[in-house]
Design an enzyme around this catalytic site. Structure first.
Site, PDB file in Angstrom:
ATOM      1  N   MET A 133     -12.214  -5.150   3.779  1.00 62.13           N
ATOM      2  CA  MET A 133     -11.437  -4.276   4.655  1.00 62.13           C
ATOM      3  C   MET A 133     -11.325  -4.942   6.025  1.00 62.13           C
ATOM      4  O   MET A 133     -12.334  -5.352   6.615  1.00 62.13           O
ATOM      5  CB  MET A 133     -12.106  -2.909   4.787  1.00 62.13           C
ATOM      6  CG  MET A 133     -12.121  -2.088   3.510  1.00 62.13           C
ATOM      7  SD  MET A 133     -10.461  -1.729   2.879  1.00 62.13           S
ATOM      8  CE  MET A 133      -9.729  -0.835   4.267  1.00 62.13           C
ATOM      9  N   HIS A 188      -0.854  -0.978  -4.486  1.00 65.57           N
ATOM     10  CA  HIS A 188      -2.171  -0.572  -4.006  1.00 65.57           C
ATOM     11  C   HIS A 188      -2.196   0.934  -3.818  1.00 65.57           C
ATOM     12  O   HIS A 188      -1.369   1.506  -3.103  1.00 65.57           O
ATOM     13  CB  HIS A 188      -2.499  -1.278  -2.690  1.00 65.57           C
ATOM     14  CG  HIS A 188      -3.932  -1.152  -2.284  1.00 65.57           C
ATOM     15  ND1 HIS A 188      -4.941  -1.872  -2.876  1.00 65.57           N
ATOM     16  CD2 HIS A 188      -4.518  -0.369  -1.354  1.00 65.57           C
ATOM     17  CE1 HIS A 188      -6.096  -1.557  -2.322  1.00 65.57           C
ATOM     18  NE2 HIS A 188      -5.878  -0.638  -1.398  1.00 65.57           N
ATOM     19  N   SER A 248       0.836  -1.198   0.000  1.00 59.59           N
ATOM     20  CA  SER A 248       0.000   0.000   0.000  1.00 59.59           C
ATOM     21  C   SER A 248       0.871   1.249   0.000  1.00 59.59           C
ATOM     22  O   SER A 248       1.614   1.517   0.950  1.00 59.59           O
ATOM     23  CB  SER A 248      -0.904   0.019   1.231  1.00 59.59           C
ATOM     24  OG  SER A 248      -1.597   1.248   1.308  1.00 59.59           O
ATOM     25  N   ASP A 301      -4.459   4.017  -2.694  1.00 60.31           N
ATOM     26  CA  ASP A 301      -5.651   4.431  -1.956  1.00 60.31           C
ATOM     27  C   ASP A 301      -6.032   5.867  -2.270  1.00 60.31           C
ATOM     28  O   ASP A 301      -5.220   6.784  -2.129  1.00 60.31           O
ATOM     29  CB  ASP A 301      -5.408   4.306  -0.455  1.00 60.31           C
ATOM     30  CG  ASP A 301      -5.447   2.862   0.021  1.00 60.31           C
ATOM     31  OD1 ASP A 301      -6.419   2.161  -0.306  1.00 60.31           O
ATOM     32  OD2 ASP A 301      -4.514   2.446   0.724  1.00 60.31           O
ATOM     33  N   ASP A 326      -7.372  -5.993   3.159  1.00 60.66           N
ATOM     34  CA  ASP A 326      -6.617  -4.746   3.336  1.00 60.66           C
ATOM     35  C   ASP A 326      -6.823  -4.218   4.742  1.00 60.66           C
ATOM     36  O   ASP A 326      -7.945  -3.905   5.137  1.00 60.66           O
ATOM     37  CB  ASP A 326      -7.102  -3.720   2.302  1.00 60.66           C
ATOM     38  CG  ASP A 326      -6.387  -2.379   2.418  1.00 60.66           C
ATOM     39  OD1 ASP A 326      -5.463  -2.255   3.229  1.00 60.66           O
ATOM     40  OD2 ASP A 326      -6.769  -1.460   1.670  1.00 60.66           O
ATOM     41  N   MET A 354     -11.972   5.107  -2.192  1.00 59.94           N
ATOM     42  CA  MET A 354     -12.728   5.302  -0.950  1.00 59.94           C
ATOM     43  C   MET A 354     -13.337   6.696  -0.997  1.00 59.94           C
ATOM     44  O   MET A 354     -12.963   7.613  -0.254  1.00 59.94           O
ATOM     45  CB  MET A 354     -11.801   5.123   0.250  1.00 59.94           C
ATOM     46  CG  MET A 354     -11.390   3.687   0.462  1.00 59.94           C
ATOM     47  SD  MET A 354     -10.245   3.469   1.844  1.00 59.94           S
ATOM     48  CE  MET A 354      -8.694   3.796   0.995  1.00 59.94           C
ATOM     49  N   HIS A 384      -7.984   1.865  -5.243  1.00 57.66           N
ATOM     50  CA  HIS A 384      -9.109   1.677  -4.319  1.00 57.66           C
ATOM     51  C   HIS A 384      -9.755   3.035  -4.073  1.00 57.66           C
ATOM     52  O   HIS A 384      -9.167   3.909  -3.432  1.00 57.66           O
ATOM     53  CB  HIS A 384      -8.592   1.065  -3.018  1.00 57.66           C
ATOM     54  CG  HIS A 384      -9.659   0.818  -1.999  1.00 57.66           C
ATOM     55  ND1 HIS A 384      -9.366   0.475  -0.699  1.00 57.66           N
ATOM     56  CD2 HIS A 384     -11.014   0.862  -2.076  1.00 57.66           C
ATOM     57  CE1 HIS A 384     -10.488   0.310  -0.026  1.00 57.66           C
ATOM     58  NE2 HIS A 384     -11.503   0.557  -0.847  1.00 57.66           N
ATOM     59  N   MET A 419      -8.664   8.769  -1.147  1.00 53.05           N
ATOM     60  CA  MET A 419      -9.591   9.180  -0.081  1.00 53.05           C
ATOM     61  C   MET A 419     -10.028  10.617  -0.303  1.00 53.05           C
ATOM     62  O   MET A 419      -9.209  11.461  -0.676  1.00 53.05           O
ATOM     63  CB  MET A 419      -8.902   9.049   1.282  1.00 53.05           C
ATOM     64  CG  MET A 419      -8.332   7.681   1.574  1.00 53.05           C
ATOM     65  SD  MET A 419      -7.504   7.667   3.180  1.00 53.05           S
ATOM     66  CE  MET A 419      -6.722   6.053   3.124  1.00 53.05           C
TER      67      MET A 419
END
Length: 222
Positions: free
Chosen positions: A144, A40, A15, A42, A178, A75, A73, A44
């Site tokens: 998650m 990975h 990540s 992320d 994750d 989010m 990902h 946000m």
């Protein structure tokens, strides 16, 4: 677009949320040399989760310096509005939160139409029921194992049972997990049925990323 993940193949996906952003290109190169399978990424938005992170310009930059598949990902709320932009920027997979999608089947189709593999993520408290009518359209499911929004959290033990339930329901689905994945927890998640492992501090806290990735892979296989 990367191949659909094999539910029997172990994949380690460091990540980038835990990387040193002052030298991100060097970090990615070290991960590539160290044997990482995916990266990975992320995203946000400060609304779906109480934090902000990286976005499209960083993804575009990373795409130029690595051949590794980039697992994005999202989010974020209203993910459909950014699917095309992230696909164009270089995402190989796009994973959306089931809790953020009003029309989940439409969103999954949108991801595929954009040329990416599609995943759906579930928060620790979210039941598996919502997957029933979309599972055949998914390339993987992300469970998650922490409440999303921040790196460095502890693995939530009850998610182990959730992984096992998902594996029993859909024996041939690729299951990504994750949150809190490190040497002390990866075996538990793997025995339950997960095969794609996102690890932040479990990799980046090590002085040798390759050794950390190798250890995680070995522990997941036993």
């Amino acid at each position: 677009m990367i191949e659909k993940p094999d539910f029997q193949k172990i994949l380690i996906s460091p990540s980038l949320l835990s990387a040193n952003f002052s030298k991100l290109g060097e970090e990615v190169a070290a991960l590539e040399r160290g044997g990482a399978d995916w990266l990975h990424f992320d995203v946000m938005d400060g609304r779906f989760v109480p934090n902000l992170s990286i976005g499209i310009p960083i993804l575009e930059s990373l795409r130029k310096v690595t051949r590794l598949p980039i697992d994005v990902h999202l989010m974020i709320v209203e993910p459909d509005s950014l699917i095309d932009a992230f696909a164009k920027a270089g995402a190989d997979t796009l994973c959306v939160q089931i809790e953020a999608c009003t029309h989940l089947h439409r969103t999954i189709s949108h991801i595929h139409d954009a040329g990416c593999r599609a995943g759906v993520a579930l928060n620790p408290h979210t039941p598996l029921d919502g997957l029933k009518y979309v599972i055949d359209d998914l390339d993987f499911v992300l469970l998650m194992s922490v409440n999303p929004g921040f790196g460095g959290q502890r693995y939530i033990p009850s998610v182990t049972r959730k992984i096992a339930e998902l594996r029993a329901m859909y024996p041939e689905v690729a299951i990504e997990v994750d949150g809190g994945i490190k040497a002390a927890t990866i075996s538990e998640a793997a025995r339950a049925g997960a095969n794609i492992f996102v690890s932040g501090t479990g990799v980046f806290s090590a002085s040798d990323y390759g050794a950390a990735i190798s250890e995680l892979r070995m522990l997941a296989a036993h």
